[in-house]
Design a protein around this motif. Structure first.
Motif, short mmCIF file in Angstrom:
data_model
loop_
_atom_site.label_atom_id
_atom_site.label_comp_id
_atom_site.label_asym_id
_atom_site.label_seq_id
_atom_site.Cartn_x
_atom_site.Cartn_y
_atom_site.Cartn_z
N ARG A 132 -0.82 3.88 8.08
CA ARG A 132 -1.30 3.02 7.00
C ARG A 132 -0.96 1.55 7.25
N TYR A 138 5.86 11.78 6.47
CA TYR A 138 5.91 10.48 5.79
C TYR A 138 5.90 9.35 6.81
N MET A 177 3.01 6.61 7.24
CA MET A 177 3.41 5.23 7.01
C MET A 177 3.00 4.33 8.18
N VAL A 186 0.82 -1.21 0.00
CA VAL A 186 0.00 0.00 0.00
C VAL A 186 0.86 1.27 0.00
N LEU A 187 2.14 1.13 0.25
CA LEU A 187 3.02 2.29 0.35
C LEU A 187 3.47 2.77 -1.03
N SER A 188 3.71 4.06 -1.12
CA SER A 188 4.27 4.62 -2.34
C SER A 188 5.76 4.32 -2.38
N PRO A 189 6.42 4.43 -3.55
CA PRO A 189 7.86 4.20 -3.62
C PRO A 189 8.64 5.06 -2.62
N ARG A 190 8.25 6.33 -2.45
CA ARG A 190 8.94 7.20 -1.50
C ARG A 190 8.76 6.72 -0.07
N GLU A 191 7.53 6.28 0.25
CA GLU A 191 7.28 5.77 1.60
C GLU A 191 8.10 4.51 1.87
N ARG A 192 8.30 3.70 0.85
CA ARG A 192 9.14 2.51 1.02
C ARG A 192 10.59 2.90 1.28
N GLU A 193 11.04 3.93 0.60
CA GLU A 193 12.40 4.43 0.84
C GLU A 193 12.54 4.89 2.29
#
Length: 218
Positions: A196, A189, A193, A154-161
Motif C-alpha cells: 500500500r 500485515y 503495508m 492510508v494505513l489502519s491504526p493496526r497497520e501503523r502499530e
C-alpha cells in the motif's frame, strides 16, 4: 541453522568474517565468493538464508549483486558489508532492496545480530549508518514529516502499530508477541503495508516511519 553466503574480494576479510561467524552455533557459512557474479551463481546453487555482500567487488559490485539477487533469489535476505559510509552508498543500498547495512569496522557481535535479525524478517542498520539515515530524515524535517504523514494516512491504526514496530527493528515474531498476534498475521500485515505504501523493504518502511514521527528519536 542460518545458512550464509559470504562475498568479498579480499581473502583475509572473508577469513576474518568466517572466523567470527564460526563462534555462532546457529550460523553456518555455506559458500564464499570473490566477486558479485560468483556470489549470484552460488546463491542460486546453495539457496542461503542470508547473503553478506561487500559493496565494492570486481566483475559485479555488491549493489549490482544485491539488485540481481532480489530478482533471481528473492527469498535471500541481503546484508551489505563495507568500509564505506557515504550517503550515496546508503541510498543506493536501500534502493537495491537490502535488509541490512554494516560497516566492517563495527563490533563483531553486530554481524551476528544483523544476520539473525534479517533472517527473522527484521531490518538491521549499524549504529553509524542509522545515525546517518536519521540525519538525512531530519533535513527539511517539517516538509518531510508532513509528506510522510500524508502517505501513511492510508494505513489502519493496526497497520501503523506494525509499521512503528518494524521501524523499531522487531522481527515478525517479536511484533506478534507485542501485539498478541500470530506470526503469520503479522507477516500479512507487513506485506500489505509495504504494498500500500509502495515500499520495497522493511528498511524503507523504517525510514518512512521515522519521517512520519512514529518512532521517538533519541
Amino acid at each position: 541453522m542460518i545458512k550464509v553466503l559470504l562475498a568479498d574480494d579480499e581473502t583475509m576479510v572473508r577469513a576474518g568474517v568466517r572466523a567470527i561467524l564460526a563462534a555462532a552455533p546457529d550460523i553456518e557459512v555455506v559458500a564464499e565468493a570473490g566477486d558479485g557474479r560468483e556470489a549470484l551463481e552460488l546463491a542460486r546453487a546453495h539457496r542461503p538464508d542470508v547473503a553478506l555482500l561487500d559493496i565494492r567487488m570486481p566483475v559485479l559490485d555488491g549493489l549490482g549483486a544485491a539488485t540481481e539477487l532480489r530478482r533471481a533469489v528473492p527469498e535471500v535476505a541481503v546484508v551489505m558489508l563495507t568500509t564505506f559510509s557515504e550517503d550515496a552508498y546508503i541510498t543506493e543500498a536501500l534502493d537495491s532492496g537490502v535488509s541490512g547495512f554494516l560497516l566492517k569496522s563495527g563490533d563483531p557481535y553486530e554481524l551476528m545480530a544483523a544476520i539473525r535479525a534479517v533472517h527473522g524478517g527484521a531490518a538491521f542498520l549499524s549504529p553509524q549508518i542509522a545515525h546517518r539515515v536519521i540525519r538525512q530524515v531530519s533535513g527539511g524535517r517539517m516538509s518531510r514529516q508532513s509528506a510522510a504523514r500524508e502517505r501513511i494516512a492510508v494505513l489502519s491504526p493496526r497497520e501503523r502499530e506494525v509499521l512503528a514496530l518494524v521501524a523499531a527493528g522487531l522481527s515478525n515474531g517479536e511484533i506478534g508477541e507485542r501485539l498478541f498476534l500470530v506470526e503469520g498475521t503479522v507477516k500479512a500485515y507487513v506485506s500489505a503495508m509495504l504494498t500500500r505504501l509502495d515500499l520495497r523493504n522493511r528498511v524503507q518502511a523504517a525510514v518512512l516511519a521515522h519521517e512520519a514521527g512514529l518512532v521517538p528519536e533519541d
